[in-house]
Write an enzyme that holds these catalytic residues in place. Structure first.
Site, PDB file in Angstrom:
ATOM      1  N   LYS A 145       0.845  -1.196   0.000  1.00  0.00           N
ATOM      2  CA  LYS A 145       0.000   0.000   0.000  1.00  0.00           C
ATOM      3  C   LYS A 145       0.880   1.245   0.000  1.00  0.00           C
ATOM      4  CE  LYS A 145       1.029   1.214   4.411  1.00  0.00           C
ATOM      5  NZ  LYS A 145       1.832   2.428   4.731  1.00  0.00           N
ATOM      6  N   PHE A 198      11.107  -4.322   2.724  1.00  0.00           N
ATOM      7  CA  PHE A 198      10.697  -4.045   4.097  1.00  0.00           C
ATOM      8  C   PHE A 198      11.476  -2.843   4.629  1.00  0.00           C
ATOM      9  CE2 PHE A 198      13.703  -7.578   3.983  1.00  0.00           C
ATOM     10  CZ  PHE A 198      14.682  -7.218   4.899  1.00  0.00           C
ATOM     11  N   SER A 240       0.650  -6.902   5.152  1.00  0.00           N
ATOM     12  CA  SER A 240      -0.115  -7.550   4.095  1.00  0.00           C
ATOM     13  C   SER A 240       0.094  -9.059   4.117  1.00  0.00           C
ATOM     14  CB  SER A 240       0.288  -6.980   2.734  1.00  0.00           C
ATOM     15  OG  SER A 240      -0.511  -7.507   1.701  1.00  0.00           O
ATOM     16  N   ASP A 256      -1.976  -1.627  10.665  1.00  0.00           N
ATOM     17  CA  ASP A 256      -2.490  -1.587   9.297  1.00  0.00           C
ATOM     18  C   ASP A 256      -2.807  -2.968   8.725  1.00  0.00           C
ATOM     19  OD1 ASP A 256       0.176  -2.215   9.173  1.00  0.00           O
ATOM     20  OD2 ASP A 256       0.718  -0.735   7.660  1.00  0.00           O
TER      21      ASP A 256
END
EC number: 2.7.1.148
Length: 286
Positions: free
Chosen positions: A11, A94, A103, A135
């Site tokens: 994202k 990352f 995710s 998130d």
């Protein structure tokens, strides 16, 4: 033996406004999450225990890994002893502010409900996701643009997709999230714009005049302290993009383009130095 694979998309943040610091040390924020096509692949195979391998040897595959933690949390909730062998094909950088680990964790929760044939209420999955990361619920529950508040876990589906091509660049450095939260320039007293209304004008009306409102509060401190991130931003701004911003707490920087050919040309020029992804306009997660 059951076996299947799933994608776990990353994202970007369209605006990221930090609004307060809670007594527990967490910061509240407002942001718009938007999915991009940059993705990892996770393979799941039935097993008698929980185990994992990863194509990126720098990532741990022990109990600190979010996928392992997600699997064990679901196993504990369901009270089952079934296991899984997981393989993570890691593509999303990352330490980039792209939510790759979150995710992956969300994909694991969804996939194991299917693999283990367990029916978990959505409210329970949400609680498990929040414990893994603020998130994670976005990747678990949303497909397109979403407004996020709280610590990022309070979500509203906007039923929108970005009408621009997104070029996302990883400057090959990592920005620790804890460092970013410790060092950003606080603006808690300022009025906060209505991000939901502004993003509707942006997507529905193509009103580019609202773009300046989508500030990222981590931007100034990251650009000041990470010259290569600032260099990537400057290159994207000079490319003819409509908008350039840091994603999350960095280090990834993205740009919005109306013209696909220009987006591809810019990405190709930067790919010699950095990892780059181009996401087409209108993208939504599957």
């Amino acid at each position: 033996m059951k076996h299947f694979s799933v994608k776990a998309c990353a994202k970007i943040n369209l605006g990221l406004l930090i609004t307060s610091r809670r007594d527990d040390g967490y910061h509240t924020l407002e942001t718009i999450f938007a999915p991009i096509e940059w993705h990892d692949t996770l393979e799941f195979t039935e097993s008698d225990k929980i185990g994992m391998e990863c194509t990126n040897l720098d990532l741990p595959v022990d109990d600190t890994n979010l996928c392992i933690r997600a699997a064990k949390a679901l196993q504990d909730y369901a009270g089952i002893s079934k296991g899984v062998s997981m393989k993570l094909v890691k593509r999303v950088p990352f330490g980039a502010g792209l939510g790759g680990g979150s995710s992956d964790a969300a994909a694991t929760l969804n996939a194991l409900c299917r693999l283990w044939e367990i029916d978990v209420p959505s409210a329970v999955l949400h609680r498990l996701a929040v414990k893994l990361g603020a998130d994670v619920p976005y990747f678990l529950e949303m497909k397109g643009l979403a407004y996020a508040s709280g610590i990022g876990e309070e979500l509203e589906d906007l039923s929108l997709a970005l009408p621009w091509h997104v070029v996302t660049v990883f400057p090959e450095v990592q920005v620790p999230t804890a460092w970013a939260y410790k060092n950003f320039h606080r603006q808690f007293e300022r009025p906060v714009p209505d991000l939901k209304a502004l993003v509707r004008r942006l997507c529905d009306d193509r009103d580019l005049s609202v773009l300046d409102a989508f500030e990222n509060d981590f931007g100034s401190v990251v650009f000041e302290n990470y010259p290569v991130v600032s260099q990537v931003r400057d290159t994207l701004e000079a490319s003819g993009a409509q908008f350039v911003s840091l994603s999350g707490s960095g280090s990834a920087v993205y740009a919005l383009f109306e013209n696909r050919a220009l987006a591809d040309e810019t990405a190709e020029e930067m790919a010699g130095k950095f990892r780059v992804n181009v996401t087409p306009a209108g993208f939504r997660m599957e």
